[in-house]
Motif scaffolding. Structure first.
Motif, PDB file in Angstrom:
ATOM      1  N   SER A 187       2.494   2.177  -5.573  1.00  0.00           N
ATOM      2  CA  SER A 187       2.299   1.058  -4.632  1.00  0.00           C
ATOM      3  C   SER A 187       2.000  -0.226  -5.390  1.00  0.00           C
ATOM      4  O   SER A 187       1.445  -0.173  -6.493  1.00  0.00           O
ATOM      5  N   ALA A 221      -1.406  -0.753  -6.444  1.00  0.00           N
ATOM      6  CA  ALA A 221      -1.859   0.065  -7.574  1.00  0.00           C
ATOM      7  C   ALA A 221      -1.300  -0.504  -8.871  1.00  0.00           C
ATOM      8  O   ALA A 221      -2.023  -0.690  -9.865  1.00  0.00           O
ATOM      9  N   VAL A 244       0.890  -1.177   0.000  1.00  0.00           N
ATOM     10  CA  VAL A 244       0.000   0.000   0.000  1.00  0.00           C
ATOM     11  C   VAL A 244       0.917   1.214   0.000  1.00  0.00           C
ATOM     12  O   VAL A 244       2.095   1.116   0.353  1.00  0.00           O
ATOM     13  N   PRO A 245       0.402   2.357  -0.403  1.00  0.00           N
ATOM     14  CA  PRO A 245       1.267   3.532  -0.444  1.00  0.00           C
ATOM     15  C   PRO A 245       1.757   3.928   0.952  1.00  0.00           C
ATOM     16  O   PRO A 245       1.048   3.683   1.937  1.00  0.00           O
ATOM     17  N   THR A 246       2.950   4.495   1.011  1.00  0.00           N
ATOM     18  CA  THR A 246       3.471   5.035   2.268  1.00  0.00           C
ATOM     19  C   THR A 246       3.913   6.447   1.971  1.00  0.00           C
ATOM     20  O   THR A 246       3.732   6.950   0.856  1.00  0.00           O
ATOM     21  N   LYS A 247       4.610   7.054   2.964  1.00  0.00           N
ATOM     22  CA  LYS A 247       5.096   8.421   2.753  1.00  0.00           C
ATOM     23  C   LYS A 247       6.074   8.473   1.578  1.00  0.00           C
ATOM     24  O   LYS A 247       6.082   9.393   0.800  1.00  0.00           O
ATOM     25  N   GLY A 248       6.882   7.363   1.577  1.00  0.00           N
ATOM     26  CA  GLY A 248       7.924   7.375   0.526  1.00  0.00           C
ATOM     27  C   GLY A 248       7.419   6.854  -0.790  1.00  0.00           C
ATOM     28  O   GLY A 248       8.068   7.047  -1.824  1.00  0.00           O
ATOM     29  N   ILE A 249       6.301   6.151  -0.784  1.00  0.00           N
ATOM     30  CA  ILE A 249       5.856   5.537  -2.038  1.00  0.00           C
ATOM     31  C   ILE A 249       4.506   6.129  -2.426  1.00  0.00           C
ATOM     32  O   ILE A 249       3.522   6.011  -1.687  1.00  0.00           O
ATOM     33  N   ALA A 250       4.497   6.754  -3.567  1.00  0.00           N
ATOM     34  CA  ALA A 250       3.295   7.419  -4.057  1.00  0.00           C
ATOM     35  C   ALA A 250       2.230   6.348  -4.334  1.00  0.00           C
ATOM     36  O   ALA A 250       2.586   5.217  -4.682  1.00  0.00           O
ATOM     37  N   PRO A 251       0.978   6.709  -4.217  1.00  0.00           N
ATOM     38  CA  PRO A 251      -0.089   5.734  -4.452  1.00  0.00           C
ATOM     39  C   PRO A 251       0.016   5.073  -5.813  1.00  0.00           C
ATOM     40  O   PRO A 251      -0.179   3.869  -5.944  1.00  0.00           O
ATOM     41  N   GLN A 252       0.377   5.818  -6.778  1.00  0.00           N
ATOM     42  CA  GLN A 252       0.432   5.222  -8.128  1.00  0.00           C
ATOM     43  C   GLN A 252       1.599   4.260  -8.288  1.00  0.00           C
ATOM     44  O   GLN A 252       1.717   3.573  -9.295  1.00  0.00           O
TER      45      GLN A 252
END
Lengths: 581, 89
Positions: free
Chosen positions: B13, B16, B3-11
């Motif tokens: 993850s 995604a 799932v997205p985290t601070k360091g990983i953008a939702p797009q």
């Protein structure tokens, strides 16, 4: 007249000459054997010695220069115009460039080493005195020399002077001999000398022509046609450089301007490099901004749901949280990036303006540089111009020389024609003088050969020289040829003496009578005796005693003509010098 | 990561990216074809965040773990999760 030939060597047989005919006899002695000879008794040596004392060569090839005679001083006493007792000349081959004269004749420079009554003068001074006082030559007399004149009055067997009546040595050029003969005969010798000058000019011209065709020397002179082309080229170059100098504008501070232009150029290039970097940054930022835009994620759940996966609330919340978080980050980041982009774009615009300003400045500087040059460039151009001009001047001189050389041949030919006409006219106008010579020669020839034989002296002109041709008809007889010389010399001596153009002596070696019929020798001696008495001449001749006996037998009376001193064939002491060497 | 985290953008993850893979996997496809189509899809839908190949493989792994993709004869196929494994819920 020659009076006395002597020497400081006691063995030398001093000769005392008298007026009129002088015969030096070479005798045989009673003790003579068949192998003795009167050759080298000193008959020809006497002529050589008189020549030596009258300014002839004293080098080691001459008789006086012989090692055995070098130390001997010879002495000749002779009549001298204006000196009642005559002059004595002394000369030794050890010191051939000076003669001692006693007493000092008029005209000898008093500054010379004066020894009371005697004076020592340099040889050329002595030769000059002879030319001036004995031959009456003016101070300037090109083409006529006392030495050449004396060689006609005293022919030298050594120099083969008995080959031709009109020359005194075999390689004598006709124009030179004729000039001297013209002087003795009283013809315009200056006119005759122009033949010699033309001959000399032609020789030089021939040499130069030869040189001009030489591959190396030819470059120095060149051909007129070739040089004309080179001159045209050189003129063109001079004009070209001149034009460059005329339009040249000196730019002050040229070097500084050039440095400034370089500097501006560098600035522009630097600015462009900076632009490239900034643009890359800009693109990066733009891309970063785009990256932060989050696309729609609604498809996510639907996709998983379709496959039977239900995303938990936790997962959903995670997406929502992160989206919110990112949203806030991106907002901040956008602001920051936008500011960054704005500043970069600002820099780019600024640089653009600066570039156009600098570019304008550079263009102006370059225009200035292009229109003119530095001062040292102008100096160089002027040096080149000076060189080209000097080159052109040199070429023009060579062209003139080459042209003169090429036209010289024609000119000499034309001058020869004119000279021949003038000489012909001169001879025509001097008919009386020439007739005198012709009549005299004819009289002498008839005295020897009677009226039957054709004999004449012809004076005419040719393209190359005055022509003097004494002639007695013969079948190429050597004896008659000798008698032509005898008659011709006697004619010269009589005419020159009458006009006081020459001293009053004539000397002949016994060689002249070799091969001559004894009757003609007898007649020649009688004739000489008679002419000497009439004309107050002195004729000195050498003879062998048996020859003398023959001519006496043929009716010549030698009484009063023989020299007291006789030479003999005695091997050791009989000769002129009193010893053998 | 999943799932997205601070360091990983939702797009970016894995979930995604996995959804994106599932979207294009409408028929059995080879891995390389899937990879190339994924990149095309992300470009078409304005997903600019970089997804390297190894990230794509991780996404595939997580899909396999979820039981929604399988490899048959070297070809990727999509299947319903309830057919093989228990539902995540």
């Amino acid at each position: 007249m020659l009076r006395r030939l002597s020497s400081n060597d006691a063995r030398f047989k001093a000769l005392f000459f008298h007026d009129g005919l002088n015969i030096l006899v070479a005798d045989t002695t009673r003790s003579s054997t068949e192998t003795d000879s009167r050759n080298s008794a000193g008959k020809s040596s006497m002529v050589e010695l008189i020549h030596f004392l009258l300014g002839g060569s004293g080098d080691k090839n001459s008789l006086a220069g012989h090692p055995e005679l070098r130390a001997t001083t010879f002495r000749l006493h002779l009549d001298w115009p204006g000196m009642a007792d005559g002059v004595t000349v002394e000369r030794s081959a050890a010191n051939p460039n000076t003669v001692r004269l006693t007493p000092r004749p008029d005209g000898a420079a008093p500054g010379q080493l004066d020894l009371g009554t005697a004076v020592e003068v340099p040889l050329d001074e002595w030769q000059h005195l002879i030319e001036h006082n004995l031959f009456g030559l003016p101070s300037e007399h090109p083409g006529v020399s006392g030495r050449a004149l004396l060689s006609f009055l005293m022919r030298r067997a050594r120099a083969h002077a008995f080959n031709e009546p009109t020359s005194t040595f075999p390689k004598q050029s006709a124009s030179e001999a004729m000039t001297n003969l013209a002087y003795l005969l009283g013809i315009d010798w200056k006119l005759a000398d122009r033949y010699r000058q033309l001959q000399a000019r032609e020789n030089v011209s021939k040499q130069l022509n030869k040189a001009a065709s030489d591959p190396v020397l030819g470059k120095v002179i060149g051909q007129a046609a070739e040089l004309r082309g080179q001159i045209a080229l050189a003129e063109h170059r001079v004009a070209e450089v001149q034009r460059q100098i005329d339009t040249f504008r000196v730019v002050p501070e040229y070097d500084n301007l050039r440095d400034r232009a370089d500097e501006l150029d560098r600035m522009i290039r630097q600015s462009r490099n900076d632009d490239v970097i900034d643009r890359a940054n800009l693109a990066d930022i733009e891309r970063a901004v785009n990256e932060t835009t989050d696309p729609d994620l609604t498809y996510l759940e639907a996709t998983y749901n379709e496959l039977g996966i239900v995303l938990s609330n936790q997962v959903r919340r995670s997406f929502a949280d992160v989206k919110a978080f990112h949203g806030s980050v991106v907002r901040n980041r956008r602001q920051y990036l936008a500011a960054e982009m704005a500043s970069i774009q600002d820099r780019l615009t600024q640089r653009e303006t600066e570039r156009s300003r600098v570019g304008e400045h550079l263009a102006q500087t370059l225009r200035t540089l292009n229109e003119g040059g530095a001062l040292d460039a102008l100096t160089t151009l002027q040096q080149v111009l000076a060189q080209e001009r000097a080159n052109l001047g040199g070429l023009r001189h060579r062209f003139e020389a080459a042209q003169a050389l090429e036209s010289n041949k024609l000119q000499i030919k034309q001058e020869r024609v004119v000279l021949q006409q003038q000489m012909e006219a001169d001879l025509g106008e001097r008919g009386v003088i020439i007739d005198e010579a012709v009549v005299l020669f004819n009289r002498f020839a008839r005295a020897l050969y009677g009226h039957d034989r054709e004999a004449y002296l012809r004076l005419g002109t040719s393209e190359r020289s005055l022509k003097i041709e004494p002639h007695i008809a013969s079948d190429n007889s050597g004896g008659i040829g000798s008698m032509v010389i005898f008659c011709f010399d006697l004619t010269l001596a009589v005419l020159a003496n009458r006009a006081e153009r020459a001293p009053d002596f004539l000397v002949h070696d016994s060689h002249l009578f070799d091969g001559v019929d004894e009757r003609q020798v007898a007649r020649a001696l009688s004739l000489a005796n008679e002419v000497c008495t009439q004309e107050h001449l002195q004729y000195i001749v050498t003879l062998n005693s048996d020859e003398l006996a023959k001519v006496a037998h043929r009716g010549f009376d030698p009484a009063g003509c023989l020299l007291e001193q006789r030479l003999t064939d005695e091997f050791e002491g009989g000769g002129l010098f009193g010893f053998r060497f | 990561m999943i799932v997205p985290t601070k360091g990983i953008a939702p797009q970016r993850s894995l979930l995604a990216v996995g959804a994106q893979i599932l979207q294009i996997l409408d028929a059995p496809l080879t891995v390389s074809q899937t990879w190339s189509r994924l990149r095309q899809w992300r470009e078409d839908h304005g997903h600019a965040a970089p997804v390297p190949f190894w990230w794509f493989v991780l996404a595939l792994d997580s899909l396999y773990a979820l039981g929604v993709v399988d490899m048959r004869n070297e070809v990727l196929v999509k299947r319903r999760a309830d057919a093989t494994a228990p539902q995540l819920q």
